[in-house]
Design a protein around this motif. Structure first.
Motif, PDB file in Angstrom:
ATOM      1  N   THR A   1      44.045  13.208  -7.498  1.00  0.00           N
ATOM      2  CA  THR A   1      44.894  12.763  -6.382  1.00  0.00           C
ATOM      3  C   THR A   1      44.505  13.489  -5.122  1.00  0.00           C
ATOM      4  OG1 THR A   1      46.511  14.448  -6.937  1.00  0.00           O
ATOM      5  CG2 THR A   1      46.813  12.272  -7.931  1.00  0.00           C
ATOM      6  N   GLN A   2      44.556  12.817  -4.030  1.00  0.00           N
ATOM      7  CA  GLN A   2      44.212  13.410  -2.741  1.00  0.00           C
ATOM      8  C   GLN A   2      45.382  14.211  -2.201  1.00  0.00           C
ATOM      9  OE1 GLN A   2      43.042  10.291  -0.154  1.00  0.00           O
ATOM     10  NE2 GLN A   2      41.114   9.884  -1.230  1.00  0.00           N
ATOM     11  N   GLY A   3      45.063  15.292  -1.484  1.00  0.00           N
ATOM     12  CA  GLY A   3      46.088  16.104  -0.842  1.00  0.00           C
ATOM     13  C   GLY A   3      46.640  15.390   0.374  1.00  0.00           C
ATOM     14  N   PRO A   4      47.677  15.930   0.923  1.00  0.00           N
ATOM     15  CA  PRO A   4      48.271  15.317   2.124  1.00  0.00           C
ATOM     16  C   PRO A   4      47.270  15.271   3.264  1.00  0.00           C
ATOM     17  CG  PRO A   4      49.117  17.547   1.788  1.00  0.00           C
ATOM     18  CD  PRO A   4      48.336  17.201   0.580  1.00  0.00           C
ATOM     19  N   SER A   5      47.199  14.174   3.938  1.00  0.00           N
ATOM     20  CA  SER A   5      46.252  14.015   5.039  1.00  0.00           C
ATOM     21  C   SER A   5      46.770  14.703   6.298  1.00  0.00           C
ATOM     22  CB  SER A   5      46.023  12.528   5.311  1.00  0.00           C
ATOM     23  OG  SER A   5      47.254  11.910   5.666  1.00  0.00           O
ATOM     24  N   VAL A   6      45.830  15.151   7.137  1.00  0.00           N
ATOM     25  CA  VAL A   6      46.164  15.823   8.396  1.00  0.00           C
ATOM     26  C   VAL A   6      45.580  15.005   9.526  1.00  0.00           C
ATOM     27  CG1 VAL A   6      45.945  17.936   9.741  1.00  0.00           C
ATOM     28  CG2 VAL A   6      46.119  18.067   7.250  1.00  0.00           C
ATOM     29  N   SER A   7      46.428  14.685  10.502  1.00  0.00           N
ATOM     30  CA  SER A   7      45.966  13.889  11.626  1.00  0.00           C
ATOM     31  C   SER A   7      45.203  14.760  12.619  1.00  0.00           C
ATOM     32  CB  SER A   7      47.167  13.232  12.328  1.00  0.00           C
ATOM     33  OG  SER A   7      48.000  14.235  12.897  1.00  0.00           O
ATOM     34  N   ALA A   8      44.482  14.128  13.521  1.00  0.00           N
ATOM     35  CA  ALA A   8      43.701  14.850  14.525  1.00  0.00           C
ATOM     36  C   ALA A   8      44.602  15.649  15.456  1.00  0.00           C
ATOM     37  CB  ALA A   8      42.855  13.861  15.327  1.00  0.00           C
ATOM     38  N   GLU A   9      45.761  15.104  15.809  1.00  0.00           N
ATOM     39  CA  GLU A   9      46.685  15.807  16.697  1.00  0.00           C
ATOM     40  C   GLU A   9      47.231  17.065  16.030  1.00  0.00           C
ATOM     41  OE1 GLU A   9      47.283  15.304  19.804  1.00  0.00           O
ATOM     42  OE2 GLU A   9      45.939  13.580  19.884  1.00  0.00           O
ATOM     43  N   GLU A  10      47.566  16.943  14.735  1.00  0.00           N
ATOM     44  CA  GLU A  10      48.077  18.111  14.020  1.00  0.00           C
ATOM     45  C   GLU A  10      47.006  19.201  13.903  1.00  0.00           C
ATOM     46  OE1 GLU A  10      51.328  15.994  11.052  1.00  0.00           O
ATOM     47  OE2 GLU A  10      49.265  16.303  10.387  1.00  0.00           O
ATOM     48  N   LEU A  11      45.753  18.789  13.712  1.00  0.00           N
ATOM     49  CA  LEU A  11      44.658  19.755  13.627  1.00  0.00           C
ATOM     50  C   LEU A  11      44.443  20.474  14.962  1.00  0.00           C
ATOM     51  CD1 LEU A  11      42.404  20.981  11.931  1.00  0.00           C
ATOM     52  CD2 LEU A  11      40.926  19.077  12.601  1.00  0.00           C
ATOM     53  N   LYS A  12      44.492  19.719  16.065  1.00  0.00           N
ATOM     54  CA  LYS A  12      44.344  20.339  17.390  1.00  0.00           C
ATOM     55  C   LYS A  12      45.465  21.329  17.668  1.00  0.00           C
ATOM     56  CE  LYS A  12      41.874  16.491  19.584  1.00  0.00           C
ATOM     57  NZ  LYS A  12      41.943  15.460  20.653  1.00  0.00           N
ATOM     58  N   LYS A  13      46.671  20.956  17.285  1.00  0.00           N
ATOM     59  CA  LYS A  13      47.820  21.833  17.512  1.00  0.00           C
ATOM     60  C   LYS A  13      47.687  23.122  16.704  1.00  0.00           C
ATOM     61  CE  LYS A  13      52.884  21.861  17.375  1.00  0.00           C
ATOM     62  NZ  LYS A  13      54.098  21.091  17.039  1.00  0.00           N
ATOM     63  N   ALA A  14      47.217  23.007  15.463  1.00  0.00           N
ATOM     64  CA  ALA A  14      47.043  24.200  14.628  1.00  0.00           C
ATOM     65  C   ALA A  14      45.974  25.121  15.208  1.00  0.00           C
ATOM     66  CB  ALA A  14      46.677  23.779  13.204  1.00  0.00           C
TER      67      ALA A  14
END
Length: 446
Positions: A104-117
């Motif tokens: 099973t795949q893990g939860p996906s991360v959007s580009a905006e969430e990655l930039k914020k992190a």
């Protein structure tokens, strides 16, 4: 025995169903007489799911077998048994719907969430911290990039160059308000810097070297000793500073320290500065002989009760003799040029050997052979060998020298045997014995 079969359906119309099971004969029989088979087709539209494990389980009627499972017929019970295949993917299929263990795949991360992190990491903010007070407290523990750049610029402005440090130390030393202890400390710090050739030359060109030389005339022995130490470090292998020192009268002041009553610590430092001034500098050596420096060293050698001062004096004489011999025979430069010829001319003006014989050094140097130190004996032997051309006649008449050489030969022959027993064929004592034998051979030559 091996059995190949096709699973019977509930009705005859299902025999042609594409979901029917096919059991393939296994090439090997189990040790218990049980038969293994691999399922080729495991899709079923109307069968209940069967969940195999890594062990054999009885297959109940009406259950579908997942693809890739192994099936066997137990001849003792007459029932079929199923277990997972070697490369089973653990996927269960019922009516075309997949169930069971799957990647099973893990939860996906959007580009905006990655930039914020990434922004939170750059600013030093914990992304899980939502409280503003905790965030501000965390930021206060770190400097921003702009603050770090300002700190670096401020540090660069505070850093001093070697020349600035030397200028400050010279000013401290020359201050009329400075105590003797403060002046000694300034000289000690200055000595560390003048080991570098450029720093020593800058000290001479800025006038700081003259202040150090003048300190040799101080009435305080501590300043005389420290000034001699700084002077020797600045003169070492530095021709520019050597010439500057000779022209500024440094030789006269050093010889004055050596010729007059002074503590032994002062005379040792003065000998150190004198050796650094004379080494590889025929200009200084010529002035040294003209100023009676050889006579001053002879007086110290005769009056000295300790061997350390004598060894330093003999080392100075040997270096002066050896330098002239080397440059006269082979030359210091692979290709002779104008500078090399000038050095040859300057060394030709240094008439050291005749003065050594004239002032009694032919009998003074052998006195060092009575020293208990092997290193001191070696330096005495090398100097005796270097003075042989002008002292050979006197050496032959010196019965004390002949007796001393014979005793030393016996002593070092025994030491060499000890080295050989220990497995050291080319030891230190062997070198001294070879040097002894060379001196004795030279004495016998006509």
């Amino acid at each position: 025995m091996l059995i190949g079969c096709r699973r019977r359906g509930r009705q005859s119309t299902r025999l042609k169903s594409p979901s029917a099971l096919t059991v393939v004969e296994s090439p090997e029989a189990s040790l218990e007489g049980e038969e293994d088979a691999h399922v080729e087709e495991g899709d079923s539209e109307d069968l209940d799911a069967f969940h195999p494990t890594d062990k054999w389980k009885t297959l109940k009627p009406g259950h579908g077998v997942p693809r890739g499972s192994q099936v066997r017929l137990n001849l003792q019970t007459g029932q079929r048994e199923v277990k997972l295949g070697e490369h089973q993917t653990l996927k269960y299929q019922i009516d075309g719907q997949r169930q069971g263990k799957e990647n099973t795949q893990g939860p996906s991360v959007s580009a905006e969430e990655l930039k914020k992190a990434l922004k939170n990491i750059k600013e030093g903010v914990d992304p899980k911290t939502s409280d503003k007070e905790e965030t501000e407290a965390l930021r206060a523990q770190f400097h921003t990039m702009d603050e770090l750049k300002k700190d670096i610029v401020r540090l660069d402005m505070l850093m001093e160059s070697d020349f600035q440090i030397m200028s400050r130390l010279v000013s401290q030393f020359n201050s009329s308000n400075a105590t003797v202890e403060e002046k000694v400390k300034a000289l000690h710090d200055l000595e560390y810097l003048v080991h570098q050739v450029d720093n020593a030359q800058n000290l001479a060109s800025s006038g700081g070297l003259k202040l150090v030389v003048d300190a040799l005339n101080s009435t305080d022995y501590r300043l005389q000793e420290s000034a001699s130490f700084v002077l020797g470090s600045a003169l070492s292998s530095n021709p520019v500073v050597q010439v500057e020192a000779v022209e500024s009268g440094t030789l006269q002041k050093l010889l004055m320290l050596l010729a007059t009553p002074r503590p032994m610590s002062v005379k040792k430092r003065a000998l150190f500065a004198l050796a650094c001034l004379l080494r590889h500098c025929p200009f200084a050596q010529s002035h040294f002989l003209k100023l009676g420096g050889l006579q001053v060293l002879g007086d110290i050698f005769r009056a000295s009760g300790g061997g350390a001062v004598r060894v330093r004096i003999v080392t100075i004489l040997y270096d002066m003799i050896n330098e002239k011999e080397l440059i006269s025979q082979t030359g210091l430069d692979p290709i002779p040029d104008a500078s090399h010829n000038e050095r040859l001319r300057q060394y030709a003006q240094v008439s050291l050997q005749p003065l050594l014989a004239e002032q009694g050094w032919c009998s003074l140097v052998p006195e060092l052979l009575a020293s208990p130190e092997h290193d001191w004996k070696e330096k005495a032997l090398r100097t005796i060998l270097a003075m042989m051309p002008h002292c050979q006649t006197q050496y032959r008449k010196d019965y004390a020298l002949s007796s001393s050489l014979s005793a030393l030969q016996e002593q070092y022959q025994e030491l060499v045997l000890t080295e050989q027993v220990l497995g050291d064929e080319d030891g230190y004592f062997g070198e001294i014995l070879a040097l002894l034998e060379t001196v004795v051979l030279k004495l016998k030559q006509v």
